[in-house]
Design a protein around this motif. Structure first.
Motif, mmCIF file in Angstrom:
data_model
loop_
_atom_site.group_PDB
_atom_site.id
_atom_site.type_symbol
_atom_site.label_atom_id
_atom_site.label_comp_id
_atom_site.label_asym_id
_atom_site.label_seq_id
_atom_site.Cartn_x
_atom_site.Cartn_y
_atom_site.Cartn_z
ATOM 1 N N ALA A 11 0.086 7.599 56.896
ATOM 2 C CA ALA A 11 -0.699 6.866 55.900
ATOM 3 C C ALA A 11 -0.354 5.395 55.993
ATOM 4 O O ALA A 11 0.792 5.022 56.287
ATOM 5 C CB ALA A 11 -0.418 7.384 54.495
ATOM 6 N N GLU A 12 -1.364 4.566 55.760
ATOM 7 C CA GLU A 12 -1.187 3.119 55.687
ATOM 8 C C GLU A 12 -1.765 2.651 54.355
ATOM 9 O O GLU A 12 -2.809 3.137 53.923
ATOM 10 C CB GLU A 12 -1.937 2.420 56.810
ATOM 11 N N ALA A 13 -1.068 1.706 53.717
ATOM 12 C CA ALA A 13 -1.530 1.177 52.438
ATOM 13 C C ALA A 13 -1.422 -0.344 52.435
ATOM 14 O O ALA A 13 -0.766 -0.941 53.301
ATOM 15 C CB ALA A 13 -0.722 1.773 51.294
ATOM 16 N N TYR A 14 -2.066 -0.952 51.437
ATOM 17 C CA TYR A 14 -2.160 -2.412 51.347
ATOM 18 C C TYR A 14 -2.044 -2.847 49.887
ATOM 19 O O TYR A 14 -2.528 -2.157 48.986
ATOM 20 C CB TYR A 14 -3.517 -2.858 51.896
ATOM 21 N N ALA A 15 -1.416 -3.978 49.677
ATOM 22 C CA ALA A 15 -1.403 -4.629 48.363
ATOM 23 C C ALA A 15 -1.405 -6.136 48.592
ATOM 24 O O ALA A 15 -0.965 -6.622 49.641
ATOM 25 C CB ALA A 15 -0.173 -4.235 47.558
ATOM 26 N N GLU A 16 -1.898 -6.855 47.607
ATOM 27 C CA GLU A 16 -1.929 -8.313 47.698
ATOM 28 C C GLU A 16 -1.365 -8.901 46.413
ATOM 29 O O GLU A 16 -1.654 -8.427 45.320
ATOM 30 C CB GLU A 16 -3.366 -8.797 47.897
ATOM 31 N N VAL A 17 -0.547 -9.945 46.561
ATOM 32 C CA VAL A 17 0.013 -10.656 45.420
ATOM 33 C C VAL A 17 -0.459 -12.103 45.511
ATOM 34 O O VAL A 17 -0.159 -12.793 46.488
ATOM 35 C CB VAL A 17 1.562 -10.596 45.407
ATOM 36 N N LYS A 18 -1.216 -12.534 44.505
ATOM 37 C CA LYS A 18 -1.769 -13.893 44.493
ATOM 38 C C LYS A 18 -0.822 -14.809 43.735
ATOM 39 O O LYS A 18 -0.441 -14.520 42.599
ATOM 40 C CB LYS A 18 -3.154 -13.885 43.879
ATOM 41 N N LEU A 19 -0.464 -15.910 44.376
ATOM 42 C CA LEU A 19 0.519 -16.844 43.841
ATOM 43 C C LEU A 19 -0.106 -18.208 43.563
ATOM 44 O O LEU A 19 -1.089 -18.589 44.200
ATOM 45 C CB LEU A 19 1.662 -17.033 44.848
#
Length: 160
Positions: free
Chosen positions: A29-37
């Protein structure tokens, strides 16, 4: 054909799925997340000026540790052997964000999607925690499964 929820018994109550009879297969499995700064936080992370330490390295290890504890965090999630977990964090200067990806692999009777998703989620929370002293407006978003392979339900690949 209507799909049945696997974690609900005949009376609608929560139920851990019995995987005893399922075939052991290689699953990934591959997953993604993004954190906006903010600009200020992005530059502090980029220049390694966050007082708590190297944000990207610490968040990477937090994600790896979290994947290994997924069954303790997510009710009804099976405790499976993780043969591979990798978490990568990349700064995206066009979006002032940290992009987080994970890859998880196992040879088991059940999938490893939750471990991959837990890894990126906890890595994202770690980025937030380390940066909140500068700016609490940091946003965690876009947590998603990118792909999964193996098992009875087959493969899944998210389109771009």
């Amino acid at each position: 054909m209507k799909k049945k929820l696997s974690h609900v018994d005949g009376k609608g109550k929560a139920n851990m799925v019995d995987v005893t009879g399922k075939e052991i297969t290689v699953r990934t499995a591959e997953a993604y997340a993004e954190v906006k700064l903010s600009n200020e936080v992005f530059n502090a992370v980029k220049n390694n000026e966050i007082s708590k330490g190297d944000v990207l390295s610490i968040a990477k290890f937090a994600g790896i540790q979290a994947a290994k504890k997924t069954s303790e965090l997510i009710p009804l999630c099976h405790n499976i052997f993780i043969s591979k977990i990798d978490v990568n964090l990349k700064l995206n200067s066009d979006k002032n964000s940290v992009e987080i990806t994970s890859f998880a692999k196992t040879n088991a009777q059940t999938g490893i999607e939750m471990e991959a998703l837990t890894a990126v989620s906890i890595a994202a929370l770690t980025v937030y925690d380390m940066c909140k002293a500068i700016d609490k407006s940091t946003v965690i978003g876009e947590i998603k499964l990118l792909s999964k392979t193996g098992g009875k339900s087959g493969n899944f690949f998210r389109g771009k």
